[in-house]
Enzyme design. Structure first.
Site, PDB file in Angstrom:
ATOM      1  N   ASP A 192       0.834  -1.202   0.000  1.00 54.84           N
ATOM      2  CA  ASP A 192       0.000   0.000   0.000  1.00 54.84           C
ATOM      3  C   ASP A 192       0.873   1.259   0.000  1.00 54.84           C
ATOM      4  O   ASP A 192       1.891   1.324   0.689  1.00 54.84           O
ATOM      5  CB  ASP A 192      -0.889  -0.035   1.249  1.00 54.84           C
ATOM      6  CG  ASP A 192      -1.913   1.071   1.290  1.00 54.84           C
ATOM      7  OD1 ASP A 192      -2.453   1.419   0.225  1.00 54.84           O
ATOM      8  OD2 ASP A 192      -2.199   1.566   2.397  1.00 54.84           O
ATOM      9  N   HIS A 193       0.473   2.267  -0.767  1.00 54.24           N
ATOM     10  CA  HIS A 193       1.125   3.584  -0.778  1.00 54.24           C
ATOM     11  C   HIS A 193       2.640   3.501  -0.938  1.00 54.24           C
ATOM     12  O   HIS A 193       3.398   4.038  -0.121  1.00 54.24           O
ATOM     13  CB  HIS A 193       0.780   4.355   0.501  1.00 54.24           C
ATOM     14  CG  HIS A 193      -0.566   4.995   0.467  1.00 54.24           C
ATOM     15  ND1 HIS A 193      -0.861   6.066  -0.345  1.00 54.24           N
ATOM     16  CD2 HIS A 193      -1.699   4.697   1.135  1.00 54.24           C
ATOM     17  CE1 HIS A 193      -2.131   6.407  -0.170  1.00 54.24           C
ATOM     18  NE2 HIS A 193      -2.663   5.588   0.706  1.00 54.24           N
ATOM     19  N   THR A 198      -6.764   2.778  10.619  1.00 48.42           N
ATOM     20  CA  THR A 198      -6.845   3.412  11.941  1.00 48.42           C
ATOM     21  C   THR A 198      -7.913   2.773  12.826  1.00 48.42           C
ATOM     22  O   THR A 198      -7.705   2.615  14.043  1.00 48.42           O
ATOM     23  CB  THR A 198      -7.121   4.920  11.782  1.00 48.42           C
ATOM     24  OG1 THR A 198      -6.089   5.501  10.975  1.00 48.42           O
ATOM     25  CG2 THR A 198      -7.164   5.624  13.121  1.00 48.42           C
ATOM     26  N   GLU A 200      -3.438   6.340  -7.550  1.00 48.05           N
ATOM     27  CA  GLU A 200      -4.382   7.372  -7.139  1.00 48.05           C
ATOM     28  C   GLU A 200      -4.025   8.702  -7.791  1.00 48.05           C
ATOM     29  O   GLU A 200      -2.893   8.934  -8.206  1.00 48.05           O
ATOM     30  CB  GLU A 200      -4.426   7.528  -5.621  1.00 48.05           C
ATOM     31  CG  GLU A 200      -3.250   8.259  -5.003  1.00 48.05           C
ATOM     32  CD  GLU A 200      -3.453   8.520  -3.514  1.00 48.05           C
ATOM     33  OE1 GLU A 200      -2.916   9.534  -3.036  1.00 48.05           O
ATOM     34  OE2 GLU A 200      -4.123   7.736  -2.836  1.00 48.05           O
ATOM     35  N   GLY A 255      -8.848   5.933   3.578  1.00 47.88           N
ATOM     36  CA  GLY A 255      -9.324   6.719   4.704  1.00 47.88           C
ATOM     37  C   GLY A 255     -10.695   6.298   5.190  1.00 47.88           C
ATOM     38  O   GLY A 255     -11.456   7.108   5.723  1.00 47.88           O
TER      39      GLY A 255
END
Length: 277
Positions: free
Chosen positions: A83-84, A230, A135, A206
């Site tokens: 991821d990312h 989170t 993205e 998110g």
């Protein structure tokens, strides 16, 4: 059950207006709890490893290899995803390790450089059978495409996918990373408009800041992969705090990380069922 590809999980979900839960792994207990929750709910799941997590551990390999083995031994389909990733070297390392899906995150660059870098890395990954997520973003801001107030234009999204050849696209529709409250309001009409223009599955980052009703609506309007980090960290940390508070003499990590792992499993079982009733 063998390690699943992202296509096996996300493409059927997109077709049926369901979504796959993708949960970030920071330590082994995360991975074990996530898969235990998915197995309890009998749903597929994605184990995600971020660039920040690789940096925290000093290397991607140990945790990535553990996740790949956990996925291979699970009773439900499990995909492992990087991821990312902003560094080419990390993407190359993940592919070499056998990670079947990566997110090329060039959103911190200009649109033109984002397209060029993403297209180059997507072609490299595709030649090795690896799924690529990307993205759209803007210069500056930790959240990139998910910085509060940023929105993805449907035509821009369609053009980006056509120019880069990516397999999935993370879009900005009102969520933001690292939220501790669940009051983010998503733009469902924008989700539907992007889904109508873009021929690949859409990804929501998110998602911890989005209510359960908001997540269900996002899926109904076209989101196919829902990233959550989170929210699980809060569940794990809360269980650890309760275990330590209940016994001041507790020093065995298994006695407090175990409840944390169980809390993760419970949340995942609920969330994957919510996303794919």
């Amino acid at each position: 059950m063998t390690l699943a590809s992202m296509a096996e999980l996300v493409i059927p979900a997109a077709r049926d207006r369901r979504a796959v839960g993708a949960f970030n792994v920071i330590q082994l207990e995360h991975a074990e709890g996530i898969v235990a929750g998915a197995e309890r709910a009998v749903r597929p799941v994605v184990l995600q490893l971020s660039e920040n997590t690789a940096r925290y551990h000093g290397s991607l390999a140990p945790l990535a290899l553990a996740c790949l083995r956990i996925a291979a031994e699970a009773s439900v389909p499990v995909c492992v995803h990087l991821d990312h990733a902003t560094e080419r070297e990390l993407i190359e390392q993940a592919v070499e390790l056998g990670v079947p899906s990566v997110m090329v995150d060039a959103s911190g660059y200009s649109y033109e450089k984002n397209v060029a870098l993403t297209a180059e890395l997507a072609a490299w990954c595709h030649s090795r059978g690896v799924w690529v997520e990307a993205e759209l973003g803007e210069i500056g801001g930790k959240d990139g495409a998910h910085k509060p107030g940023v929105r993805t234009d449907p035509d821009d999204a369609a053009a980006f996918v056509a120019a880069t050849g990516v397999d999935a696209l993370a879009v900005a529709v009102g969520s933001s990373h690292a939220m501790l409250t669940r009051d983010a309001v998503l733009d469902d009409e924008l989700i539907a408009a992007i889904a109508a223009k873009v021929p690949v599955p859409l990804v929501l980052h998110g998602s911890s800041g989005v209510s359960e009703a908001g997540l269900r609506s996002a899926v109904a309007h076209g989101m196919s992969k829902i990233n959550i980090a989170t929210h699980l960290n809060a569940a794990l940390t809360g269980a650890v705090r309760r275990a330590l508070a209940a016994d001041e003499d507790l020093v065995d990590p298994r006695k407090y990380l175990g409840p944390g792992r169980d809390a993760v499993a419970g949340q995942v079982a609920h969330l994957v069922t919510l996303l794919a009733p």
